[in-house]
Design an enzyme around this catalytic site. Structure first.
Site, PDB file in Angstrom:
ATOM      1  N   LYS A  19     113.332  17.203  37.990  1.00 20.86           N
ATOM      2  CA  LYS A  19     113.920  16.687  39.227  1.00 20.86           C
ATOM      3  C   LYS A  19     115.288  17.326  39.396  1.00 20.86           C
ATOM      4  CE  LYS A  19     112.885  13.365  42.291  1.00 20.86           C
ATOM      5  NZ  LYS A  19     111.591  12.963  42.804  1.00 20.86           N
ATOM      6  N   GLY A  39     106.326  -2.264  54.592  1.00 19.56           N
ATOM      7  CA  GLY A  39     106.774  -0.924  55.008  1.00 19.56           C
ATOM      8  C   GLY A  39     105.681  -0.164  55.723  1.00 19.56           C
ATOM      9  N   GLY A  46     106.025   2.889  57.265  1.00 15.70           N
ATOM     10  CA  GLY A  46     106.524   4.241  57.520  1.00 15.70           C
ATOM     11  C   GLY A  46     105.396   5.241  57.415  1.00 15.70           C
ATOM     12  N   VAL A  76     103.724   6.556  54.904  1.00 17.57           N
ATOM     13  CA  VAL A  76     102.592   6.212  54.041  1.00 17.57           C
ATOM     14  C   VAL A  76     101.962   4.882  54.473  1.00 17.57           C
ATOM     15  CG1 VAL A  76     101.848   5.725  51.680  1.00 17.57           C
ATOM     16  CG2 VAL A  76     103.591   7.468  52.085  1.00 17.57           C
TER      17      VAL A  76
HETATM   18  P1  NAD Z   1     109.229   6.086  55.054  1.00 23.47           P
HETATM   19  O1  NAD Z   1     110.725   6.178  55.018  1.00 23.47           O
HETATM   20  O2  NAD Z   1     108.480   6.895  56.041  1.00 23.47           O
HETATM   21  O3  NAD Z   1     108.784   4.562  55.275  1.00 23.47           O
HETATM   22  C1  NAD Z   1     109.361   3.493  54.633  1.00 23.47           C
HETATM   23  C2  NAD Z   1     109.315   2.321  55.607  1.00 23.47           C
HETATM   24  O4  NAD Z   1     109.741   1.152  54.907  1.00 23.47           O
HETATM   25  C3  NAD Z   1     110.254   2.502  56.808  1.00 23.47           C
HETATM   26  O5  NAD Z   1     109.527   2.299  58.008  1.00 23.47           O
HETATM   27  C4  NAD Z   1     111.327   1.447  56.589  1.00 23.47           C
HETATM   28  O6  NAD Z   1     111.814   0.918  57.803  1.00 23.47           O
HETATM   29  C5  NAD Z   1     110.546   0.409  55.792  1.00 23.47           C
HETATM   30  N1  NAD Z   1     111.395  -0.501  55.000  1.00 23.47           N
HETATM   31  C6  NAD Z   1     112.495  -0.205  54.284  1.00 23.47           C
HETATM   32  N2  NAD Z   1     112.965  -1.314  53.687  1.00 23.47           N
HETATM   33  C7  NAD Z   1     112.145  -2.334  54.038  1.00 23.47           C
HETATM   34  C8  NAD Z   1     112.098  -3.704  53.744  1.00 23.47           C
HETATM   35  N3  NAD Z   1     113.021  -4.294  52.984  1.00 23.47           N
HETATM   36  N4  NAD Z   1     111.078  -4.442  54.258  1.00 23.47           N
HETATM   37  C9  NAD Z   1     110.157  -3.865  55.042  1.00 23.47           C
HETATM   38  N5  NAD Z   1     110.156  -2.547  55.383  1.00 23.47           N
HETATM   39  C10 NAD Z   1     111.129  -1.799  54.877  1.00 23.47           C
HETATM   40  O7  NAD Z   1     108.762   6.387  53.555  1.00 23.47           O
HETATM   41  P2  NAD Z   1     107.317   6.819  53.076  1.00 23.47           P
HETATM   42  O8  NAD Z   1     107.267   8.291  52.978  1.00 23.47           O
HETATM   43  O9  NAD Z   1     106.296   6.056  53.867  1.00 23.47           O
HETATM   44  O10 NAD Z   1     107.337   6.284  51.573  1.00 23.47           O
HETATM   45  C11 NAD Z   1     107.163   4.912  51.284  1.00 23.47           C
HETATM   46  C12 NAD Z   1     107.347   4.688  49.793  1.00 23.47           C
HETATM   47  O11 NAD Z   1     106.393   5.485  49.066  1.00 23.47           O
HETATM   48  C13 NAD Z   1     108.719   5.110  49.252  1.00 23.47           C
HETATM   49  O12 NAD Z   1     109.078   4.260  48.190  1.00 23.47           O
HETATM   50  C14 NAD Z   1     108.458   6.513  48.716  1.00 23.47           C
HETATM   51  O13 NAD Z   1     109.386   6.851  47.692  1.00 23.47           O
HETATM   52  C15 NAD Z   1     107.057   6.339  48.152  1.00 23.47           C
HETATM   53  N6  NAD Z   1     106.312   7.602  48.051  1.00 23.47           N
HETATM   54  C16 NAD Z   1     106.080   8.346  49.161  1.00 23.47           C
HETATM   55  C17 NAD Z   1     105.356   9.538  49.059  1.00 23.47           C
HETATM   56  C18 NAD Z   1     105.075  10.375  50.269  1.00 23.47           C
HETATM   57  O14 NAD Z   1     104.250  11.283  50.173  1.00 23.47           O
HETATM   58  N7  NAD Z   1     105.698  10.120  51.393  1.00 23.47           N
HETATM   59  C19 NAD Z   1     104.878   9.957  47.809  1.00 23.47           C
HETATM   60  C20 NAD Z   1     105.109   9.157  46.689  1.00 23.47           C
HETATM   61  C21 NAD Z   1     105.831   7.980  46.824  1.00 23.47           C
END
Ligand code: NAD
Length: 379
Positions: A86, A192, A194, A196
Site C-alpha cells: 500500500k 451505504g 454508493g 458498491v
Molecule cells: P462510495 O463512497 O461510493 O459509497 C459509500 C456510501 O456510503 C456513500 O453513498 C456515503 O454517503 C455512504 N455513507 C457514508 N457514511 C455513512 C453512514 N454513516 N451511514 C450510511 N451511509 C453512509 O464507496 P464504495 O466504493 O461504494 O465503497 C463502499 C465500501 O466498500 C467502502 O468501505 C470501501 O472501502 C469498500 N470497498 C470498495 C471497493 C470498490 O471496488 N469500490 C472495493 C473494496 C472495498
C-alpha cells in the site's frame, strides 16, 4: 529531487514482518509519501495509493503498515498471484494534487522495480493513475483509453465487480446460516448506497430480497429511489442497525461493528463490502459468541482487487492462469468468493474458532508457508 529513506519499523506496534517500507520526499513537487511492501511471497505487492491529510508522518506510517498487511491477506484468499502493499501520500486531495507530484510518485514506484504495484484508493482516481503510468508501468486502475486492446477486456471501474463478488459471497452466507441460498423474502439491511451498495441492492432486488437501506447522502438516496422506488425501503442512518433482519450488509465506512452496535444488532449474518468493518479484532470473537455469522470483509470485497489484478496482468502481458484473461474469466474468478467463504466457514466450524480467525489462518498458510520461496527455489 526525489529523496528516499528506508524506515526502521521493527519496533513499530503495526510491524508484521513487512519486507520494505520507504519514505519518499521531493521538495520541488512537495511529494511526501510512504510505500509499504508487506509480503511478496505470492507475487508483486499490489495495493492502492491513499491521498490523505495525515497529521504527521507517524500517523501515515501506522496507516500504511496496517493497510499493506490487509492487502496480503486479501490477495492470498482471492487466489491471486499477488502480494500485499500500500502507499500513502500525505496531503489534502482537494488542494494538493498536481501532475508533477504524481509524476514524482511514479518515479518512486519505479524505483521499487515492480515489487510494488499501485492503484486507486481513498483520495486518488483513475486520472491520477494515468499520470503515474507516464513514469512507471507498475500501476493499475487506469482510465480505459490508456490500456492496450487486450487490457480493455478486463478494465474499468472495480465497484460493480466488488458488488458482484459480495453478492456471490452472500449466497455462501445464506446457505451456511439458513441451509439454502434463497434471497427471495429474506431481509437485508444495506448501509451505504454508493458505488458498491447501490449495485448490490440491484442484485438483491432482482432476486426478490426485501431490501432496507440507508445513506447519509441525499444524492445516493435519490438515485436509487428513482430506479427502484417502492422496491427499496429507505430508513434513517441511525435506525438501520437496530432493525431485525436476516443480513446486515455494511457498504459504507469501517468500524461499524463495535461494542455499541453489537449491543443492539439483531441479524443472523454480517456480510458486506466495507473495509475494516470490525472496530477491534476482538469483535470477530464477539460476533461468533453471539452466533452471528460474520463473512470476513476482506474475503467478501476482493472483487475489486481481482479486477485491478487482471488489468495489471493483461497490460504486462503476464498470464498466470491456464485460461485467457477476459472479462468472463475474471467474473468467474470473482464468483469463487462463494467457495472461499465455504472453506472459511468449514474451518471455523471444525476448529470452533471465529470466522475472521479462520480466514486469517487460511491466508497465512498461503503466503507464509513453512518452507520459504527461497528454500523451495534452491531445492
Ligand atoms: P462510495 O463512497 O461510493 O459509497 C459509500 C456510501 O456510503 C456513500 O453513498 C456515503 O454517503 C455512504 N455513507 C457514508 N457514511 C455513512 C453512514 N454513516 N451511514 C450510511 N451511509 C453512509 O464507496 P464504495 O466504493 O461504494 O465503497 C463502499 C465500501 O466498500 C467502502 O468501505 C470501501 O472501502 C469498500 N470497498 C470498495 C471497493 C470498490 O471496488 N469500490 C472495493 C473494496 C472495498
Amino acid at each position: 529531487m526525489l529523496r528516499t529513506e528506508q524506515l526502521s519499523i521493527q519496533n513499530h506496534p503495526e510491524y508484521d514482518g513487512h519486507e520494505q517500507v520507504l519514505y519518499f520526499e521531493d521538495t520541488q513537487t512537495k511529494l511526501r509519501a510512504i510505500i509499504a511492501v508487506h509480503n511478496t511471497f505470492c507475487g508483486p505487492a499490489l495495493g492502492g495509493c491513499r491521498f490523505y491529510p495525515y497529521k504527521n508522518r507517524d500517523e501515515a506510517l501506522t496507516d500504511v503498515l496496517r493497510l499493506s498487511k490487509g492487502m496480503t491477506y486479501k490477495s492470498a484468499l482471492a487466489g491471486l498471484p499477488l502480494g500485499g502493499g500500500k502507499s500513502v501520500i500525505i496531503g489534502n486531495p482537494l488542494t494538493d494534487k498536481t501532475e508533477d507530484l504524481f509524476r514524482s510518485f511514479g518515479k518512486a514506484i519505479q524505483s521499487l522495480k515492480g515489487s510494488y504495484v499501485t492503484a486507486e484508493d481513498v483520495g486518488t482516481a483513475e486520472h491520477d493513475m494515468d499520470t503515474i503510468f507516464s513514469e512507471t508501468p507498475h500501476v493499475a486502475g487506469l482510465t480505459p483509453r490508456q490500456n492496450s486492446s487486450n487490457a480493455d477486456q478486463v478494465t474499468g471501474n472495480p465497484s460493480p465487480i466488488t458488488a458482484y463478488g459480495t453478492f456471490c459471497g452472500l449466497r455462501a452466507c445464506l446457505r451456511q446460516r439458513f441451509g439454502d441460498d434463497r434471497f427471495a423474502g429474506r431481509h437485508f439491511l444495506i448501509q451505504g448506497l454508493g458505488a458498491v451498495g447501490s449495485a448490490l441492492a440491484s442484485y438483491l432486488i432482482q432476486e426478490g430480497a426485501i431490501v432496507i437501506a440507508c445513506d447519509k447522502n441525499k444524492n445516493s438516496l435519490d438515485a436509487i429511489k428513482k430506479q427502484y422506488d417502492e422496491k427499496i425501503n429507505i430508513v434513517d442512518t441511525d435506525h438501520l442497525m437496530k432493525l431485525k433482519a436476516d443480513v446486515f450488509v455494511p457498504c459504507a465506512m469501517g468500524g461499524v461493528i463495535n461494542d455499541e452496535t453489537l449491543a443492539t444488532l439483531n441479524v443472523s449474518v454480517v456480510a458486506g463490502a466495507a473495509n475494516n468493518q470490525l472496530a477491534e479484532p476482538s469483535h470477530d470473537q464477539a460476533l461468533f459468541d453471539k452466533k452471528i455469522l460474520y463473512a470476513p470483509d476482506y474475503v467478501v470485497n476482493s472483487g475489486g482487487v481481482t479486477s485491478v489484478g487482471y488489468e495489471y496482468f493483461s497490460r504486462q502481458n503476464i498470464n498466470p492462469y491456464s485460461y485467457p484473461l477476459t472479462k468472463a474469466s475474471m467474473m468467474a474468478h470473482v464468483a469463487r468468493i462463494e467457495q472461499t467463504l465455504d472453506q472459511v466457514f468449514a474451518l471455523s466450524h471444525k476448529k470452533n474458532i471465529a470466522t475472521g480467525q479462520a480466514a486469517n489462518q487460511i491466508a497465512e498458510s498461503i503466503f507464509r508457508p513453512s518452507v520459504s520461496r527461497h528454500q523451495r527455489t534452491a531445492s
